[in-house]
Design a protein around this motif. Structure first.
Motif, PDB file in Angstrom:
ATOM      1  N   ALA A   1     -32.582   9.975   8.716  1.00  0.00           N
ATOM      2  CA  ALA A   1     -33.587  10.147   7.626  1.00  0.00           C
ATOM      3  C   ALA A   1     -33.461   9.178   6.532  1.00  0.00           C
ATOM      4  O   ALA A   1     -32.926   8.614   6.241  1.00  0.00           O
ATOM      5  CB  ALA A   1     -33.304  11.646   6.686  1.00  0.00           C
ATOM      6  N   VAL A   2     -34.862   9.007   6.095  1.00  0.00           N
ATOM      7  CA  VAL A   2     -35.314   8.033   5.051  1.00  0.00           C
ATOM      8  C   VAL A   2     -35.926   8.929   3.751  1.00  0.00           C
ATOM      9  O   VAL A   2     -36.997   9.290   4.201  1.00  0.00           O
ATOM     10  CB  VAL A   2     -36.036   6.910   5.642  1.00  0.00           C
ATOM     11  CG1 VAL A   2     -36.165   5.665   4.651  1.00  0.00           C
ATOM     12  CG2 VAL A   2     -35.343   6.422   6.852  1.00  0.00           C
ATOM     13  N   ARG A   3     -35.337   8.550   2.603  1.00  0.00           N
ATOM     14  CA  ARG A   3     -36.190   8.975   1.564  1.00  0.00           C
ATOM     15  C   ARG A   3     -36.249   8.056   0.628  1.00  0.00           C
ATOM     16  O   ARG A   3     -35.495   6.934   0.356  1.00  0.00           O
ATOM     17  CB  ARG A   3     -35.233  10.145   1.030  1.00  0.00           C
ATOM     18  CG  ARG A   3     -34.913  11.376   2.114  1.00  0.00           C
ATOM     19  CD  ARG A   3     -36.327  12.047   2.451  1.00  0.00           C
ATOM     20  NE  ARG A   3     -36.227  13.256   3.162  1.00  0.00           N
ATOM     21  CZ  ARG A   3     -36.518  13.097   4.658  1.00  0.00           C
ATOM     22  NH1 ARG A   3     -36.675  12.036   5.093  1.00  0.00           N
ATOM     23  NH2 ARG A   3     -36.116  14.185   5.390  1.00  0.00           N
ATOM     24  N   TYR A   4     -37.228   8.259  -0.523  1.00  0.00           N
ATOM     25  CA  TYR A   4     -37.315   7.345  -1.796  1.00  0.00           C
ATOM     26  C   TYR A   4     -36.154   7.726  -2.486  1.00  0.00           C
ATOM     27  O   TYR A   4     -35.495   6.585  -3.214  1.00  0.00           O
ATOM     28  CB  TYR A   4     -38.529   8.017  -2.585  1.00  0.00           C
ATOM     29  CG  TYR A   4     -39.571   7.435  -1.992  1.00  0.00           C
ATOM     30  CD1 TYR A   4     -40.223   6.209  -2.148  1.00  0.00           C
ATOM     31  CD2 TYR A   4     -40.568   8.296  -1.233  1.00  0.00           C
ATOM     32  CE1 TYR A   4     -41.509   6.013  -1.600  1.00  0.00           C
ATOM     33  CE2 TYR A   4     -41.838   7.987  -0.873  1.00  0.00           C
ATOM     34  CZ  TYR A   4     -42.001   6.737  -0.828  1.00  0.00           C
ATOM     35  OH  TYR A   4     -43.516   6.292  -0.438  1.00  0.00           O
ATOM     36  N   GLU A   5     -35.554   8.499  -2.641  1.00  0.00           N
ATOM     37  CA  GLU A   5     -34.059   9.075  -3.423  1.00  0.00           C
ATOM     38  C   GLU A   5     -33.286   9.890  -2.580  1.00  0.00           C
ATOM     39  O   GLU A   5     -33.894  10.869  -1.806  1.00  0.00           O
ATOM     40  CB  GLU A   5     -34.492   9.421  -4.866  1.00  0.00           C
ATOM     41  CG  GLU A   5     -35.142   8.608  -5.807  1.00  0.00           C
ATOM     42  CD  GLU A   5     -35.676   9.275  -7.045  1.00  0.00           C
ATOM     43  OE1 GLU A   5     -35.262  10.450  -7.202  1.00  0.00           O
ATOM     44  OE2 GLU A   5     -36.112   8.687  -7.784  1.00  0.00           O
ATOM     45  N   LEU A   6     -31.964   9.857  -2.876  1.00  0.00           N
ATOM     46  CA  LEU A   6     -30.886  10.551  -2.009  1.00  0.00           C
ATOM     47  C   LEU A   6     -29.998  11.117  -3.216  1.00  0.00           C
ATOM     48  O   LEU A   6     -29.285  10.160  -3.967  1.00  0.00           O
ATOM     49  CB  LEU A   6     -30.212  10.043  -1.018  1.00  0.00           C
ATOM     50  CG  LEU A   6     -31.307  10.073   0.304  1.00  0.00           C
ATOM     51  CD1 LEU A   6     -30.547   9.137   1.160  1.00  0.00           C
ATOM     52  CD2 LEU A   6     -31.310  11.362   0.981  1.00  0.00           C
ATOM     53  N   GLU A   7     -29.331  12.081  -3.129  1.00  0.00           N
ATOM     54  CA  GLU A   7     -28.173  12.493  -3.851  1.00  0.00           C
ATOM     55  C   GLU A   7     -26.886  11.520  -3.408  1.00  0.00           C
ATOM     56  O   GLU A   7     -26.999  11.034  -2.156  1.00  0.00           O
ATOM     57  CB  GLU A   7     -27.645  13.840  -3.623  1.00  0.00           C
ATOM     58  CG  GLU A   7     -28.580  14.770  -4.272  1.00  0.00           C
ATOM     59  CD  GLU A   7     -28.088  16.320  -4.194  1.00  0.00           C
ATOM     60  OE1 GLU A   7     -26.797  16.462  -3.860  1.00  0.00           O
ATOM     61  OE2 GLU A   7     -28.983  17.134  -4.405  1.00  0.00           O
ATOM     62  N   GLU A   8     -26.104  11.134  -4.031  1.00  0.00           N
ATOM     63  CA  GLU A   8     -25.044  10.027  -3.902  1.00  0.00           C
ATOM     64  C   GLU A   8     -24.197  10.674  -2.549  1.00  0.00           C
ATOM     65  O   GLU A   8     -23.936   9.689  -1.718  1.00  0.00           O
ATOM     66  CB  GLU A   8     -24.396   9.849  -4.986  1.00  0.00           C
ATOM     67  CG  GLU A   8     -23.031   8.557  -4.799  1.00  0.00           C
ATOM     68  CD  GLU A   8     -22.452   8.192  -5.975  1.00  0.00           C
ATOM     69  OE1 GLU A   8     -21.605   7.403  -5.732  1.00  0.00           O
ATOM     70  OE2 GLU A   8     -23.007   8.575  -7.109  1.00  0.00           O
TER      71      GLU A   8
ATOM     72  N   GLN B   1     -32.502   0.523   0.207  1.00  0.00           N
ATOM     73  CA  GLN B   1     -31.316   0.250   0.743  1.00  0.00           C
ATOM     74  C   GLN B   1     -31.855  -0.835   2.260  1.00  0.00           C
ATOM     75  O   GLN B   1     -31.174  -1.485   2.434  1.00  0.00           O
ATOM     76  CB  GLN B   1     -30.346   1.181   1.346  1.00  0.00           C
ATOM     77  CG  GLN B   1     -29.785   1.932   0.163  1.00  0.00           C
ATOM     78  CD  GLN B   1     -28.933   3.113   0.931  1.00  0.00           C
ATOM     79  OE1 GLN B   1     -29.447   4.164   1.176  1.00  0.00           O
ATOM     80  NE2 GLN B   1     -27.563   2.807   0.810  1.00  0.00           N
ATOM     81  N   LEU B   2     -32.944  -0.275   3.005  1.00  0.00           N
ATOM     82  CA  LEU B   2     -33.307  -0.732   4.239  1.00  0.00           C
ATOM     83  C   LEU B   2     -33.742  -2.069   4.411  1.00  0.00           C
ATOM     84  O   LEU B   2     -33.645  -2.670   5.482  1.00  0.00           O
ATOM     85  CB  LEU B   2     -34.192   0.302   4.986  1.00  0.00           C
ATOM     86  CG  LEU B   2     -33.181   1.647   5.274  1.00  0.00           C
ATOM     87  CD1 LEU B   2     -34.306   2.610   5.581  1.00  0.00           C
ATOM     88  CD2 LEU B   2     -32.139   1.519   6.189  1.00  0.00           C
ATOM     89  N   PRO B   3     -34.544  -2.655   3.492  1.00  0.00           N
ATOM     90  CA  PRO B   3     -35.195  -4.107   4.095  1.00  0.00           C
ATOM     91  C   PRO B   3     -34.272  -5.076   4.397  1.00  0.00           C
ATOM     92  O   PRO B   3     -33.086  -5.538   3.823  1.00  0.00           O
ATOM     93  CB  PRO B   3     -35.907  -4.460   2.805  1.00  0.00           C
ATOM     94  CG  PRO B   3     -36.075  -3.120   1.952  1.00  0.00           C
ATOM     95  CD  PRO B   3     -34.964  -2.186   2.093  1.00  0.00           C
ATOM     96  N   GLY B   4     -34.226  -5.625   5.603  1.00  0.00           N
ATOM     97  CA  GLY B   4     -33.638  -6.717   6.025  1.00  0.00           C
ATOM     98  C   GLY B   4     -32.129  -6.098   6.482  1.00  0.00           C
ATOM     99  O   GLY B   4     -31.303  -7.013   6.915  1.00  0.00           O
ATOM    100  N   LYS B   5     -31.898  -5.017   6.501  1.00  0.00           N
ATOM    101  CA  LYS B   5     -30.413  -4.491   6.923  1.00  0.00           C
ATOM    102  C   LYS B   5     -30.434  -4.004   8.167  1.00  0.00           C
ATOM    103  O   LYS B   5     -31.396  -4.127   9.134  1.00  0.00           O
ATOM    104  CB  LYS B   5     -29.926  -3.258   5.686  1.00  0.00           C
ATOM    105  CG  LYS B   5     -30.241  -3.439   4.681  1.00  0.00           C
ATOM    106  CD  LYS B   5     -28.980  -4.648   4.052  1.00  0.00           C
ATOM    107  CE  LYS B   5     -29.013  -4.929   2.430  1.00  0.00           C
ATOM    108  NZ  LYS B   5     -28.934  -3.855   1.724  1.00  0.00           N
ATOM    109  N   VAL B   6     -29.094  -3.572   8.766  1.00  0.00           N
ATOM    110  CA  VAL B   6     -28.921  -3.226  10.025  1.00  0.00           C
ATOM    111  C   VAL B   6     -28.283  -1.537   9.998  1.00  0.00           C
ATOM    112  O   VAL B   6     -27.141  -1.501   9.475  1.00  0.00           O
ATOM    113  CB  VAL B   6     -27.932  -4.007  10.801  1.00  0.00           C
ATOM    114  CG1 VAL B   6     -27.664  -3.410  11.956  1.00  0.00           C
ATOM    115  CG2 VAL B   6     -28.546  -5.290  10.929  1.00  0.00           C
ATOM    116  N   VAL B   7     -28.833  -0.807  10.686  1.00  0.00           N
ATOM    117  CA  VAL B   7     -28.240   0.575  10.842  1.00  0.00           C
ATOM    118  C   VAL B   7     -27.764   0.584  12.186  1.00  0.00           C
ATOM    119  O   VAL B   7     -28.563   0.640  13.273  1.00  0.00           O
ATOM    120  CB  VAL B   7     -29.287   1.411  10.519  1.00  0.00           C
ATOM    121  CG1 VAL B   7     -28.790   3.042  10.828  1.00  0.00           C
ATOM    122  CG2 VAL B   7     -29.757   1.433   9.026  1.00  0.00           C
TER     123      VAL B   7
END
Length: 265
Positions: free
Chosen positions: A127-134, A193-199
Motif C-alpha cells: 500500500a502507498v499513502r500520502y501519510e501513514l501512522e508510524e 519515502q519511495l523516490p529512488g528507493k528499493v522495496v
C-alpha cells in the motif's frame, strides 16, 4: 488495460506536471526520481505478478474514461518471461488526469507439475499513502532498501475419481525471524519515502507440506497416506476414525502412488 511499455511514462504532460508542482510534494522535488524499484527474493521455481494501481492525485477531480490505463502490469506472462526487478512510477498522467500510485497487487505463483494447470498462487500487497501512522510505516536501510517478509506452504489434496494429487499454495506474513503474523505478506509506505528507493519482498518456503484440510490424510513413517472414506467415488473421503483403510492416488506426472510424497512405501 495495462501499460505495455512502463519505461515510456515520462511523456510531456507528466514532465510538465511534475516540474510545475510535483503533485503536491515538497519544494524542490523536481530533482527527485519519479520511480522506485520493486524486487523479490523468492524460492526456486517461484515467480510474482504485479499490478500497480493508480488513482487521481490528491486534490484532483478528474477521472479517466473507463478507468483505462490506470493499471500497469509486470510479469503477467511469468511462465514465458520473468524479471525479478521492476521500476514502478509514482506518478503518471492518463487522458490528461494526474494519477498517483495507490497500491501494488501481487500474486505469488509456483508450478508443481508440467501441465499449465499444475500451479498454485496466493496474494500479497503493498500500500502507498500520502501519510501513514508510524506503526504501519516501514523503514529503509542506509542503502535505501526496505524488505518485508512472508512464508509460503504447499497444501496437498486429491481431486476427481482418479484421486489426482493437486496442490494449493498458502502464503502468510512473517517478520524477519520467520515468526508468523496475521494475513498475507504486506507492507505500506508513504509517497515521500519511495523516490529512488528499493522495496523487496522476501518469501521463504515451509519445509513441510500439509494436507489441504483435516482428517483426510494420515501421517505415517515416510509421508502421508490418503484415507479411503466410503470408496474411490467419495470425493471428500474423510477418515472418520478409520485409519487402516487407505486409497491409492495419482501424481501430476501420472504415477499411481500410495504414499505422499515418496509415492511408494
Amino acid at each position: 488495460m495495462f501499460d505495455a511499455n512502463p519505461h515510456l511514462r515520462f511523456n510531456s504532460v507528466l514532465r510538465t506536471t511534475i516540474l510545475s508542482g510535483c503533485f503536491a510534494l515538497t519544494a524542490g522535488c523536481a530533482s527527485q526520481p519519479n520511480t522506485f524499484t520493486f524486487t523479490a527474493d523468492l524460492p526456486p521455481g517461484f515467480a510474482y505478478q504485479a499490478i500497480a494501481v493508480y488513482v487521481p492525485a490528491k486534490g484532483e477531480t478528474c477521472t479517466v474514461p473507463g478507468g483505462r490505463n490506470t493499471e500497469v502490469g509486470y510479469n503477467l506472462k511469468w511462465r514465458e518471461s520473468y524479471v525479478s526487478t521492476a521500476e514502478i512510477a509514482l506518478y503518471r498522467t492518463v487522458s490528461g488526469c494526474p494519477l498517483v500510485i495507490r497500491r501494488i497487487e501481487l500474486e505469488i505463483n509456483a508450478s508443481y507439475g508440467k501441465t499449465r494447470g499444475d500451479f498454485g498462487g496466493d496474494s500479497a500487497n503493498v500500500a502507498v499513502r500520502y501519510e501513514l501512522e508510524e506503526q504501519y510505516q516501514r523503514t529503509f536501510s542506509d542503502s535505501g532498501e526496505s524488505t518485508f517478509f512472508g512464508e509460503c506452504q504447499w497444501w496437498f489434496r486429491t481431486s476427481g475419481k482418479p484421486r489426482i494429487l493437486r496442490k494449493i499454495l498458502d502464503c502468510k506474513k512473517t517478520n524477519a525471524q520467520g515468526e508468523p503474523g496475521k494475513g498475507r505478506p504486506f507492507s505500506a509506505y508513504t509517497l515521500g519515502q519511495l523516490p529512488g528507493k528499493v522495496v523487496k519482498m522476501k518469501i521463504s518456503l515451509a519445509k513441510e507440506e500439509r494436507p489441504g484440510w483435516g482428517d483426510t490424510w494420515v501421517k505415517v513413517p515416510g509421508g502421508w497416506k490418503r484415507c479411503m472414506g466410503k470408496g474411490l467415488e467419495d470425493q471428500r473421503a474423510y477418515c472418520n476414525g478409520n485409519y487402516t483403510d487407505f486409497s491409492h492416488f495419482k501424481m501430476p506426472d501420472g504415477r499411481v502412488c500410495t504414499i505422499y510424497p515418496g509415492c511408494t512405501e
